[in-house]
Design a protein around this motif. Structure first.
Motif, PDB file in Angstrom:
ATOM      1  N   LEU A 136     -11.404   3.924  16.357  1.00 28.50           N
ATOM      2  CA  LEU A 136     -10.570   3.692  15.170  1.00 28.50           C
ATOM      3  C   LEU A 136     -10.998   2.404  14.464  1.00 28.50           C
ATOM      4  CD1 LEU A 136      -8.106   4.245  13.361  1.00 28.50           C
ATOM      5  CD2 LEU A 136      -6.703   3.068  15.068  1.00 28.50           C
ATOM      6  N   THR A 164     -14.178   2.921  12.579  1.00 30.24           N
ATOM      7  CA  THR A 164     -13.937   3.691  11.343  1.00 30.24           C
ATOM      8  C   THR A 164     -13.318   2.797  10.284  1.00 30.24           C
ATOM      9  OG1 THR A 164     -13.583   5.717  12.607  1.00 30.24           O
ATOM     10  CG2 THR A 164     -12.705   5.689  10.380  1.00 30.24           C
ATOM     11  N   ARG A 224     -14.890   1.440   6.512  1.00 26.29           N
ATOM     12  CA  ARG A 224     -14.233   1.767   5.236  1.00 26.29           C
ATOM     13  C   ARG A 224     -14.259   0.596   4.240  1.00 26.29           C
ATOM     14  NH1 ARG A 224     -14.436   6.333   7.040  1.00 26.29           N
ATOM     15  NH2 ARG A 224     -12.817   7.921   6.845  1.00 26.29           N
ATOM     16  N   THR A 277     -10.358   7.719  -2.158  1.00 22.82           N
ATOM     17  CA  THR A 277     -10.598   8.724  -1.111  1.00 22.82           C
ATOM     18  C   THR A 277     -10.275   8.200   0.282  1.00 22.82           C
ATOM     19  OG1 THR A 277     -12.916   8.071  -0.895  1.00 22.82           O
ATOM     20  CG2 THR A 277     -12.428   9.848  -2.454  1.00 22.82           C
ATOM     21  N   SER A 278      -9.959   6.907   0.396  1.00 24.38           N
ATOM     22  CA  SER A 278      -9.682   6.325   1.716  1.00 24.38           C
ATOM     23  C   SER A 278      -8.474   5.397   1.641  1.00 24.38           C
ATOM     24  CB  SER A 278     -10.899   5.539   2.221  1.00 24.38           C
ATOM     25  OG  SER A 278     -10.533   4.680   3.281  1.00 24.38           O
ATOM     26  N   TYR A 279      -7.439   5.743   2.420  1.00 21.22           N
ATOM     27  CA  TYR A 279      -6.254   4.869   2.483  1.00 21.22           C
ATOM     28  C   TYR A 279      -6.639   3.506   3.051  1.00 21.22           C
ATOM     29  CZ  TYR A 279      -1.647   3.113   3.748  1.00 21.22           C
ATOM     30  OH  TYR A 279      -0.525   2.327   3.874  1.00 21.22           O
ATOM     31  N   THR A 280      -7.530   3.505   4.047  1.00 18.57           N
ATOM     32  CA  THR A 280      -7.967   2.252   4.663  1.00 18.57           C
ATOM     33  C   THR A 280      -8.671   1.360   3.641  1.00 18.57           C
ATOM     34  OG1 THR A 280      -8.342   3.537   6.676  1.00 18.57           O
ATOM     35  CG2 THR A 280      -9.219   1.304   6.638  1.00 18.57           C
ATOM     36  N   ALA A 281      -9.560   1.969   2.852  1.00 24.19           N
ATOM     37  CA  ALA A 281     -10.271   1.199   1.828  1.00 24.19           C
ATOM     38  C   ALA A 281      -9.280   0.594   0.834  1.00 24.19           C
ATOM     39  CB  ALA A 281     -11.268   2.107   1.106  1.00 24.19           C
ATOM     40  N   LYS A 282      -8.243   1.363   0.502  1.00 23.59           N
ATOM     41  CA  LYS A 282      -7.222   0.867  -0.433  1.00 23.59           C
ATOM     42  C   LYS A 282      -6.503  -0.352   0.157  1.00 23.59           C
ATOM     43  CE  LYS A 282      -2.969   2.590  -2.145  1.00 23.59           C
ATOM     44  NZ  LYS A 282      -2.032   3.691  -2.138  1.00 23.59           N
ATOM     45  N   LYS A 323       2.168  -4.341   5.690  1.00 20.92           N
ATOM     46  CA  LYS A 323       2.261  -2.970   6.202  1.00 20.92           C
ATOM     47  C   LYS A 323       2.479  -2.978   7.721  1.00 20.92           C
ATOM     48  CE  LYS A 323       2.073   0.324   4.451  1.00 20.92           C
ATOM     49  NZ  LYS A 323       3.148   1.121   3.801  1.00 20.92           N
ATOM     50  N   GLU A 377       5.579  -1.221   9.747  1.00 23.44           N
ATOM     51  CA  GLU A 377       5.391  -0.277  10.856  1.00 23.44           C
ATOM     52  C   GLU A 377       6.029  -0.807  12.138  1.00 23.44           C
ATOM     53  OE1 GLU A 377       4.467   2.628  10.231  1.00 23.44           O
ATOM     54  OE2 GLU A 377       3.500   2.374   8.291  1.00 23.44           O
ATOM     55  N   ASP A 389       0.953   4.563  14.385  1.00 25.97           N
ATOM     56  CA  ASP A 389       0.915   3.950  13.046  1.00 25.97           C
ATOM     57  C   ASP A 389       0.732   2.438  13.166  1.00 25.97           C
ATOM     58  OD1 ASP A 389       1.325   6.340  11.777  1.00 25.97           O
ATOM     59  OD2 ASP A 389       3.382   5.944  11.161  1.00 25.97           O
ATOM     60  N   TYR A 412      -2.816   1.540  14.243  1.00 25.35           N
ATOM     61  CA  TYR A 412      -3.743   1.728  13.109  1.00 25.35           C
ATOM     62  C   TYR A 412      -3.640   0.527  12.157  1.00 25.35           C
ATOM     63  CZ  TYR A 412      -5.101   3.067   8.406  1.00 25.35           C
ATOM     64  OH  TYR A 412      -5.647   3.046   7.138  1.00 25.35           O
ATOM     65  N   HIS A 413      -2.400   0.176  11.788  1.00 31.48           N
ATOM     66  CA  HIS A 413      -2.243  -0.933  10.833  1.00 31.48           C
ATOM     67  C   HIS A 413      -2.673  -2.273  11.435  1.00 31.48           C
ATOM     68  CE1 HIS A 413      -0.069   2.042   8.408  1.00 31.48           C
ATOM     69  NE2 HIS A 413      -0.414   1.270   7.407  1.00 31.48           N
TER      70      HIS A 413
HETATM   71  N1  PRT Z   1      -4.782   6.398  12.068  1.00 33.17           N
HETATM   72  C1  PRT Z   1      -4.697   6.404  10.849  1.00 33.17           C
HETATM   73  C2  PRT Z   1      -3.415   6.305  10.188  1.00 33.17           C
HETATM   74  N2  PRT Z   1      -2.159   6.172  10.676  1.00 33.17           N
HETATM   75  C3  PRT Z   1      -1.351   6.110   9.605  1.00 33.17           C
HETATM   76  N3  PRT Z   1      -2.052   6.189   8.452  1.00 33.17           N
HETATM   77  C4  PRT Z   1      -1.559   6.187   7.080  1.00 33.17           C
HETATM   78  O1  PRT Z   1      -0.810   5.028   6.870  1.00 33.17           O
HETATM   79  C5  PRT Z   1       0.025   5.249   5.739  1.00 33.17           C
HETATM   80  C6  PRT Z   1       1.264   4.421   5.940  1.00 33.17           C
HETATM   81  O2  PRT Z   1       2.419   5.149   5.940  1.00 33.17           O
HETATM   82  P1  PRT Z   1       3.549   4.846   4.879  1.00 33.17           P
HETATM   83  O3  PRT Z   1       4.635   5.810   5.165  1.00 33.17           O
HETATM   84  O4  PRT Z   1       3.863   3.393   4.872  1.00 33.17           O
HETATM   85  O5  PRT Z   1       2.726   5.278   3.569  1.00 33.17           O
HETATM   86  P2  PRT Z   1       2.939   4.919   2.092  1.00 33.17           P
HETATM   87  O6  PRT Z   1       4.374   4.646   1.829  1.00 33.17           O
HETATM   88  O7  PRT Z   1       2.268   6.008   1.315  1.00 33.17           O
HETATM   89  O8  PRT Z   1       2.065   3.581   2.006  1.00 33.17           O
HETATM   90  P3  PRT Z   1       1.954   2.494   0.854  1.00 33.17           P
HETATM   91  O9  PRT Z   1       1.724   3.243  -0.440  1.00 33.17           O
HETATM   92  O10 PRT Z   1       3.218   1.676   0.914  1.00 33.17           O
HETATM   93  O11 PRT Z   1       0.743   1.669   1.265  1.00 33.17           O
HETATM   94  C7  PRT Z   1       0.149   6.758   5.577  1.00 33.17           C
HETATM   95  O12 PRT Z   1      -0.542   7.154   4.385  1.00 33.17           O
HETATM   96  C8  PRT Z   1      -0.588   7.306   6.796  1.00 33.17           C
HETATM   97  O13 PRT Z   1      -1.306   8.508   6.534  1.00 33.17           O
HETATM   98  C9  PRT Z   1      -3.358   6.314   8.783  1.00 33.17           C
HETATM   99  N4  PRT Z   1      -4.473   6.402   8.008  1.00 33.17           N
HETATM  100  C10 PRT Z   1      -5.672   6.502   8.626  1.00 33.17           C
HETATM  101  N5  PRT Z   1      -5.814   6.507  10.005  1.00 33.17           N
HETATM  102  C11 PRT Z   1      -7.166   6.567  10.638  1.00 33.17           C
HETATM  103  O14 PRT Z   1      -8.104   5.980   9.751  1.00 33.17           O
HETATM  104  C12 PRT Z   1      -9.151   6.911   9.494  1.00 33.17           C
HETATM  105  C13 PRT Z   1      -9.682   6.691   8.087  1.00 33.17           C
HETATM  106  O15 PRT Z   1      -8.686   7.010   7.135  1.00 33.17           O
HETATM  107  P4  PRT Z   1      -9.033   6.897   5.574  1.00 33.17           P
HETATM  108  O16 PRT Z   1      -9.411   5.490   5.344  1.00 33.17           O
HETATM  109  O17 PRT Z   1      -7.790   7.291   4.830  1.00 33.17           O
HETATM  110  O18 PRT Z   1     -10.160   7.838   5.329  1.00 33.17           O
HETATM  111  C14 PRT Z   1      -8.526   8.277   9.729  1.00 33.17           C
HETATM  112  O19 PRT Z   1      -9.501   9.245  10.020  1.00 33.17           O
HETATM  113  C15 PRT Z   1      -7.635   7.994  10.916  1.00 33.17           C
HETATM  114  O20 PRT Z   1      -8.409   7.978  12.115  1.00 33.17           O
END
Ligand code: PRT
Length: 117
Positions: free
Chosen positions: A18, A21, A25, A32-37, A49, A53, A75, A78-79
């Protein structure tokens, strides 16, 4: 841990995957990526965040539903890895600190702190 009593597909190495990954990012497209954001928003946002959590994890702990507590814990972890990446902390540094503490009772460590003033 691989080879330990909980060995299997779901072991602690998933945290290293994790973290890798998450680190990869950095600079990716935030659309396209929540992590990048999150990383683009900086460490303060990642810390905020993590705090949210943590509160959600505490709430599920008090409610007493182990499955929901496990989901919130995922969660939270991850954060935490996102915060490390945003703040320049290598996971290996945390693992090393945990290893350094292995075998030292928290009670003994606390008592030693008191005698040091
Ligand atoms: N493990 C996680 C993980 N756990 C939780 N989250 C996201 O964390 C976010 C937080 O939840 P919230 O309810 O607070 O979301 P929100 O209200 O939309 O968030 P904000 O707009 O306030 O930031 C959600 O969008 C979840 O999908 C994750 N997002 C990504 N990952 C890992 O990270 C990898 C890369 O993700 P991307 O960067 O998105 O491609 C994934 O393949 C996973 O392995």
């Amino acid at each position: 841990m691989a080879g330990g009593s909980n060995a299997g597909a779901s072991d602690s190495h998933v945290l290293d995957r994790l973290a890798a990954t998450v680190a990869a990012r950095r600079g990716a497209d935030p659309s396209t990526s929540y992590t990048a954001k999150l990383l683009a928003a900086g460490p303060a946002k990642a810390a905020q965040k993590l705090g949210e959590e943590a509160v959600e994890t505490v709430i599920e702990a008090v409610r007493g539903d182990p499955a929901k507590l496990a989901a919130e814990s995922a969660d939270l972890l991850y954060h935490l890895t996102v915060l490390w990446a945003a703040a320049g902390v290598e996971p290996a540094t945390v693992w090393a600190e945990l290893e350094r503490r292995e075998g030292t009772s928290g009670l003994a460590e606390k008592a030693a702190r008191k005698t040091q003033g």
